[in-house]
Design a protein around this motif. Structure first.
Motif, PDB file in Angstrom:
ATOM      1  N   THR A 177       0.824  -1.202   0.000  1.00 47.64           N
ATOM      2  CA  THR A 177       0.000   0.000   0.000  1.00 47.64           C
ATOM      3  C   THR A 177       0.860   1.255   0.000  1.00 47.64           C
ATOM      4  O   THR A 177       0.368   2.341  -0.334  1.00 47.64           O
ATOM      5  CB  THR A 177      -0.924   0.022   1.232  1.00 47.64           C
ATOM      6  N   ALA A 178       2.123   1.127   0.385  1.00 47.20           N
ATOM      7  CA  ALA A 178       3.092   2.223   0.279  1.00 47.20           C
ATOM      8  C   ALA A 178       4.468   1.590   0.394  1.00 47.20           C
ATOM      9  O   ALA A 178       4.586   0.405   0.726  1.00 47.20           O
ATOM     10  CB  ALA A 178       2.875   3.260   1.374  1.00 47.20           C
ATOM     11  N   ASP A 179       5.510   2.356   0.128  1.00 41.41           N
ATOM     12  CA  ASP A 179       6.863   1.827   0.259  1.00 41.41           C
ATOM     13  C   ASP A 179       7.152   1.518   1.727  1.00 41.41           C
ATOM     14  O   ASP A 179       7.174   2.423   2.562  1.00 41.41           O
ATOM     15  CB  ASP A 179       7.846   2.886  -0.269  1.00 41.41           C
ATOM     16  N   PRO A 180       7.378   0.248   2.055  1.00 41.04           N
ATOM     17  CA  PRO A 180       7.561  -0.136   3.469  1.00 41.04           C
ATOM     18  C   PRO A 180       8.768   0.544   4.120  1.00 41.04           C
ATOM     19  O   PRO A 180       8.831   0.618   5.337  1.00 41.04           O
ATOM     20  CB  PRO A 180       7.779  -1.647   3.403  1.00 41.04           C
ATOM     21  N   ARG A 181       9.686   1.053   3.295  1.00 41.41           N
ATOM     22  CA  ARG A 181      10.849   1.711   3.891  1.00 41.41           C
ATOM     23  C   ARG A 181      10.488   3.054   4.510  1.00 41.41           C
ATOM     24  O   ARG A 181      11.176   3.537   5.400  1.00 41.41           O
ATOM     25  CB  ARG A 181      11.948   1.913   2.822  1.00 41.41           C
ATOM     26  N   ILE A 182       9.394   3.687   4.028  1.00 47.74           N
ATOM     27  CA  ILE A 182       9.025   4.959   4.669  1.00 47.74           C
ATOM     28  C   ILE A 182       7.671   4.875   5.367  1.00 47.74           C
ATOM     29  O   ILE A 182       7.320   5.771   6.106  1.00 47.74           O
ATOM     30  CB  ILE A 182       9.081   6.155   3.687  1.00 47.74           C
ATOM     31  N   GLU A 183       6.916   3.807   5.149  1.00 43.93           N
ATOM     32  CA  GLU A 183       5.629   3.655   5.840  1.00 43.93           C
ATOM     33  C   GLU A 183       5.622   2.271   6.502  1.00 43.93           C
ATOM     34  O   GLU A 183       5.305   1.265   5.868  1.00 43.93           O
ATOM     35  CB  GLU A 183       4.476   3.791   4.835  1.00 43.93           C
ATOM     36  N   PRO A 184       6.004   2.223   7.774  1.00 40.78           N
ATOM     37  CA  PRO A 184       6.171   0.909   8.424  1.00 40.78           C
ATOM     38  C   PRO A 184       4.864   0.122   8.530  1.00 40.78           C
ATOM     39  O   PRO A 184       4.911  -1.099   8.688  1.00 40.78           O
ATOM     40  CB  PRO A 184       6.715   1.252   9.813  1.00 40.78           C
ATOM     41  N   ARG A 185       3.715   0.780   8.443  1.00 42.37           N
ATOM     42  CA  ARG A 185       2.447   0.059   8.545  1.00 42.37           C
ATOM     43  C   ARG A 185       1.941  -0.380   7.165  1.00 42.37           C
ATOM     44  O   ARG A 185       0.794  -0.824   7.046  1.00 42.37           O
ATOM     45  CB  ARG A 185       1.402   0.935   9.241  1.00 42.37           C
ATOM     46  N   ALA A 186       2.765  -0.253   6.120  1.00 36.77           N
ATOM     47  CA  ALA A 186       2.346  -0.650   4.770  1.00 36.77           C
ATOM     48  C   ALA A 186       1.916  -2.124   4.774  1.00 36.77           C
ATOM     49  O   ALA A 186       2.524  -2.961   5.441  1.00 36.77           O
ATOM     50  CB  ALA A 186       3.471  -0.438   3.774  1.00 36.77           C
ATOM     51  N   ARG A 187       0.894  -2.406   4.014  1.00 31.52           N
ATOM     52  CA  ARG A 187       0.302  -3.731   3.968  1.00 31.52           C
ATOM     53  C   ARG A 187       0.456  -4.285   2.559  1.00 31.52           C
ATOM     54  O   ARG A 187       0.324  -3.545   1.577  1.00 31.52           O
ATOM     55  CB  ARG A 187      -1.191  -3.588   4.310  1.00 31.52           C
ATOM     56  N   LYS A 188       0.741  -5.570   2.431  1.00 27.86           N
ATOM     57  CA  LYS A 188       0.828  -6.173   1.106  1.00 27.86           C
ATOM     58  C   LYS A 188      -0.574  -6.255   0.507  1.00 27.86           C
ATOM     59  O   LYS A 188      -1.514  -6.687   1.180  1.00 27.86           O
ATOM     60  CB  LYS A 188       1.446  -7.561   1.204  1.00 27.86           C
ATOM     61  N   VAL A 189      -0.726  -5.844  -0.735  1.00 31.69           N
ATOM     62  CA  VAL A 189      -2.024  -5.907  -1.405  1.00 31.69           C
ATOM     63  C   VAL A 189      -2.162  -7.297  -2.004  1.00 31.69           C
ATOM     64  O   VAL A 189      -1.304  -7.703  -2.795  1.00 31.69           O
ATOM     65  CB  VAL A 189      -2.086  -4.844  -2.530  1.00 31.69           C
ATOM     66  N   PRO A 190      -3.208  -8.060  -1.671  1.00 35.38           N
ATOM     67  CA  PRO A 190      -3.304  -9.418  -2.221  1.00 35.38           C
ATOM     68  C   PRO A 190      -3.630  -9.434  -3.718  1.00 35.38           C
ATOM     69  O   PRO A 190      -3.097 -10.257  -4.459  1.00 35.38           O
ATOM     70  CB  PRO A 190      -4.425 -10.070  -1.406  1.00 35.38           C
ATOM     71  N   ARG A 191      -4.521  -8.530  -4.140  1.00 38.33           N
ATOM     72  CA  ARG A 191      -4.883  -8.466  -5.569  1.00 38.33           C
ATOM     73  C   ARG A 191      -4.989  -7.010  -5.974  1.00 38.33           C
ATOM     74  O   ARG A 191      -5.464  -6.173  -5.208  1.00 38.33           O
ATOM     75  CB  ARG A 191      -6.232  -9.162  -5.815  1.00 38.33           C
ATOM     76  N   ILE A 192      -4.610  -6.714  -7.196  1.00 41.51           N
ATOM     77  CA  ILE A 192      -4.673  -5.338  -7.697  1.00 41.51           C
ATOM     78  C   ILE A 192      -4.927  -5.396  -9.196  1.00 41.51           C
ATOM     79  O   ILE A 192      -4.507  -6.358  -9.865  1.00 41.51           O
ATOM     80  CB  ILE A 192      -3.356  -4.584  -7.354  1.00 41.51           C
ATOM     81  N   SER A 193      -5.628  -4.414  -9.727  1.00 44.40           N
ATOM     82  CA  SER A 193      -5.933  -4.421 -11.168  1.00 44.40           C
ATOM     83  C   SER A 193      -4.746  -3.923 -11.976  1.00 44.40           C
ATOM     84  O   SER A 193      -3.866  -3.238 -11.464  1.00 44.40           O
ATOM     85  CB  SER A 193      -7.143  -3.519 -11.449  1.00 44.40           C
ATOM     86  N   TYR A 194      -4.746  -4.294 -13.270  1.00 42.73           N
ATOM     87  CA  TYR A 194      -3.693  -3.792 -14.157  1.00 42.73           C
ATOM     88  C   TYR A 194      -3.649  -2.267 -14.133  1.00 42.73           C
ATOM     89  O   TYR A 194      -2.585  -1.662 -14.089  1.00 42.73           O
ATOM     90  CB  TYR A 194      -3.953  -4.239 -15.604  1.00 42.73           C
ATOM     91  N   GLU A 195      -4.835  -1.634 -14.146  1.00 37.06           N
ATOM     92  CA  GLU A 195      -4.902  -0.182 -14.254  1.00 37.06           C
ATOM     93  C   GLU A 195      -4.276   0.481 -13.037  1.00 37.06           C
ATOM     94  O   GLU A 195      -3.521   1.449 -13.150  1.00 37.06           O
ATOM     95  CB  GLU A 195      -6.360   0.264 -14.422  1.00 37.06           C
ATOM     96  N   GLU A 196      -4.596  -0.050 -11.850  1.00 34.18           N
ATOM     97  CA  GLU A 196      -4.024   0.528 -10.640  1.00 34.18           C
ATOM     98  C   GLU A 196      -2.508   0.297 -10.603  1.00 34.18           C
ATOM     99  O   GLU A 196      -1.750   1.175 -10.192  1.00 34.18           O
ATOM    100  CB  GLU A 196      -4.663  -0.109  -9.399  1.00 34.18           C
ATOM    101  N   THR A 197      -2.098  -0.873 -11.041  1.00 32.12           N
ATOM    102  CA  THR A 197      -0.655  -1.159 -11.055  1.00 32.12           C
ATOM    103  C   THR A 197       0.074  -0.195 -11.982  1.00 32.12           C
ATOM    104  O   THR A 197       1.157   0.304 -11.670  1.00 32.12           O
ATOM    105  CB  THR A 197      -0.411  -2.609 -11.516  1.00 32.12           C
ATOM    106  N   LEU A 198      -0.542   0.075 -13.148  1.00 37.34           N
ATOM    107  CA  LEU A 198       0.066   1.025 -14.086  1.00 37.34           C
ATOM    108  C   LEU A 198       0.200   2.396 -13.434  1.00 37.34           C
ATOM    109  O   LEU A 198       1.239   3.054 -13.547  1.00 37.34           O
ATOM    110  CB  LEU A 198      -0.794   1.133 -15.349  1.00 37.34           C
ATOM    111  N   GLU A 199      -0.852   2.827 -12.737  1.00 32.51           N
ATOM    112  CA  GLU A 199      -0.784   4.145 -12.089  1.00 32.51           C
ATOM    113  C   GLU A 199       0.275   4.147 -10.996  1.00 32.51           C
ATOM    114  O   GLU A 199       1.054   5.087 -10.876  1.00 32.51           O
ATOM    115  CB  GLU A 199      -2.151   4.535 -11.496  1.00 32.51           C
TER     116      GLU A 199
END
Lengths: 422, 422
Positions: A177-199
């Protein structure tokens, strides 16, 4: 189909580890095709060697040279697999049927004819393919695909072979959900759309290259982004409708993640006469210098002077070239001065849900304001809102947005292992 | 046609030096095709890497790996030439049309179809070709040619392209009457026949590989062996009749040179029953163990015992295997014991003139005797006499033979620059 980046095969130990993973996949009953990058720093070392004999190495020969990197890693990986008792055969891009145009250093794939790969896996062997390279349809010369080339090779072969999935291994566990190096509470996204990944990728997230995601989207090939250092599930990049269905809820998360980008600079053209054609002249000059600009803001002109300011962002590496090109225009366009600021950063929120949810921008800007972050520029798309802020405030902006949209997990789950492949 | 070995292109400085030589040849009005080996220690480093992941790397993958070495050197050399303002294009063995059988690691050339090379030089470019490699006609896999492969590539391409000459560059000035490291008065031979060169190479002289000389002899391609570190003429390897004609004399030198070889060992089978079939059984056992034996001596049997001793020489690296194979025969053949001696050396005199000059052997043996060298074994051919002596006496034997046949020059002219390529 699996793809391993350079950090996964940095040395003999890494290659043995990857070989074992591949054998495990094979033992689980799958036909396996593997795309591999050059080992660790090999590519940089070859470029250094080229620069020792030529300040500007010719592109055809540079491609010939750099493709030696994957040739080494794929052969050694095939040896390591055979040493575990499984048949493996390595193939160059050319042997694997990766046909490209003749643009050395940034060739585009125009066809994939993987007859030899099909034959190898049909005989029960594991096929190892060199990423990042192909052969020109017209000149028959060896080409390289440029940035993101190995990921793109993997997706293109997966499509041509009608693979179930294209697994892309690196040293991170997936898309967060954010770069874990600057946001320690970042969560792994289980599924994401192509469009969101592109953005996310376009806005600075460093997991997948735009190009391979675009290829996967065009053919609907699912990508599984995961770590070669752990057995955990990573992130699945799939069609938008599959994200919603599989989340088991009609109400998917509104915002998927927060991306940031510290690689940009901002140029402001001060005191541009506010009449037709002036802005066009400025951007034509920048375009002719082959500069990719990102965000543009034009202030309303001060009524008394009929002068306006135009600001835009661009990659820092191209800042000097752009300033030189613009300086030449000063007399003809008649602007006052140029300002260059490379202490800016961009923070973006991305989510397919925002197009149907009003008030997202407001909530984002409010959170930034409460965190004391000053917004310098804004741009939006259907599924994204980006702001330019001072570079010193990037981290605070990411943290504020992450909290405002409730993206965090209760525990720290991100693990970052090192660099990235090409 | 020019071929540069690994020591000539060991680093960026070496590559730039070679590039300048090639450009000079081009400027002199020649079409130039260059065959190049891998840089310096590259091949050894790649083999080390392979051994890190596999104790016995599969041959197909080892070939794929090792061919990365020439890919690097040829691309960097092409860059260096272009940096001097001349068009250069590199080609892999496969691209150059070097078609081989499918014997990985020791493939034989079965055809050369250099269409792309002809096109490149026809357009005025310098063609750089990877030595040591080809592509299998049947499997389409990449192959390597094994020992002497790069020299053989050069000669084979020279023949296919109908080149005037095949220049083979290394770090020595040519072929000498003896190894200049142990015979300071050794003289560079200006011209030598294919046959004499073959004998010299077979007897331990390390300039050219047998295989490339055989190829050149078959097609009558002149080879010019010379140093990439100097501009001096080297040694021309040509047809026997051309040696005599060009020496400007009907009486060519009787002896061309003295070769020596310290890589051999001697095995003696002591007390073999002197009846039919026993010697055959011994040599069959050695042949089945894939050992190449060189010289054989069988003593006359002692009348009282009807026992004989059989001695033969073989490469030291194969000594252990041969001893093991022979031990198994002791009971069935019924010999007394085995003796192994790896402190032997072989010294040979070679010369096309000797077949028509009686007394050569006698003069050779006399010289050795006067130098206090004890002869252990003797073998001869049409143009060669070889003796096995104690390893400690090799140098004395070379010096004695060199002096006896008046091979020395009045001044020391040999310069040896370093190692050798493959």
């Amino acid at each position: 189909m699996q793809k391993y980046g350079g950090s996964s095969v940095a040395d003999a130990a890494g290659i043995k580890r990857v070989a074992q993973r591949i054998v495990n996949t094979k033992k689980a009953g799958h036909q396996v095709v593997v795309v591999v990058s050059a080992m660790g720093d090999t590519t940089d070392e070859l470029i250094d060697l080229a620069n020792e004999v030529s300040p500007l190495p010719p592109a055809r020969e540079l491609d010939m040279l750099l493709t030696a990197g994957e040739r080494i890693s794929m052969a050694v990986l095939a040896m390591a697999i055979q040493n575990l008792g499984h048949e493996a055969r390595s193939f160059t891009g050319s042997q694997a049927g990766v046909i490209t145009d003749a643009e050395h250093g940034r060739a585009k794939i125009i066809d994939v004819t993987p007859g030899r790969i099909e034959a190898a896996i049909g005989e029960g062997a594991i096929a190892i393919v060199a990423g990042f390279q192909g052969v020109s349809q017209t000149t028959k010369d060896i080409t390289t695909l440029g940035r993101g080339g190995s990921d793109t090779t993997a997706v293109a072969l997966a499509v041509a072979l009608e693979a179930d999935v294209c697994e892309i291994y690196s040293d991170v566990d997936g898309i967060f959900t954010a770069d874990p190096r600057i946001e320690p509470r970042a969560r792994k996204v289980p599924r994401i759309s192509y469009e969101e990944t592109l953005e996310m990728a376009a806005q600075g997230a460093k997991i997948l290259h735009l190009r391979c995601v675009e290829y996967a989207r065009r053919y609907g090939m699912p990508i599984h982004v995961r770590s070669s250092f752990s057995e955990k599930e990573g992130t699945w990049v799939v069609k938008a409708e599959d994200v919603v269905q599989e989340e088991g809820s009609m109400e998917a998360a509104i915002i998927t993640g927060v991306a940031h980008d510290r690689s940009q600079a901002k140029i402001t053209v001060v005191g541009v006469p506010d009449k037709p054609g002036e802005a066009a002249a400025i951007f034509r000059a920048v375009a002719e210098a082959q500069i990719n600009i990102d965000m543009i803001v034009q202030n309303v002109s001060a009524a008394a002077t009929s002068l306006t300011d135009i600001s835009f962002t661009l990659p820092r590496g191209e800042g000097q070239t752009a300033m030189t090109a613009l300086s030449r225009l000063q007399e003809t366009v008649g602007f006052d001065s140029l300002q260059y600021d490379d202490s800016v950063g961009k923070v973006s929120i991305v989510g397919a849900g925002m197009s149907s949810s009003p008030g997202i921008s407001a909530r984002f800007f409010e959170a930034l304001s409460e965190a004391g972050v000053n917004i310098e520029m804004i741009s939006t798309s259907e599924i994204r809102v980006s702001v330019v802020v001072a570079e010193t405030q990037v981290e605070a902006a990411v943290n504020a947005a992450h909290a405002a949209f409730d993206l965090g997990s209760d525990e720290i789950e991100a693990v970052v292992y090192g660099g990235t492949g090409r």
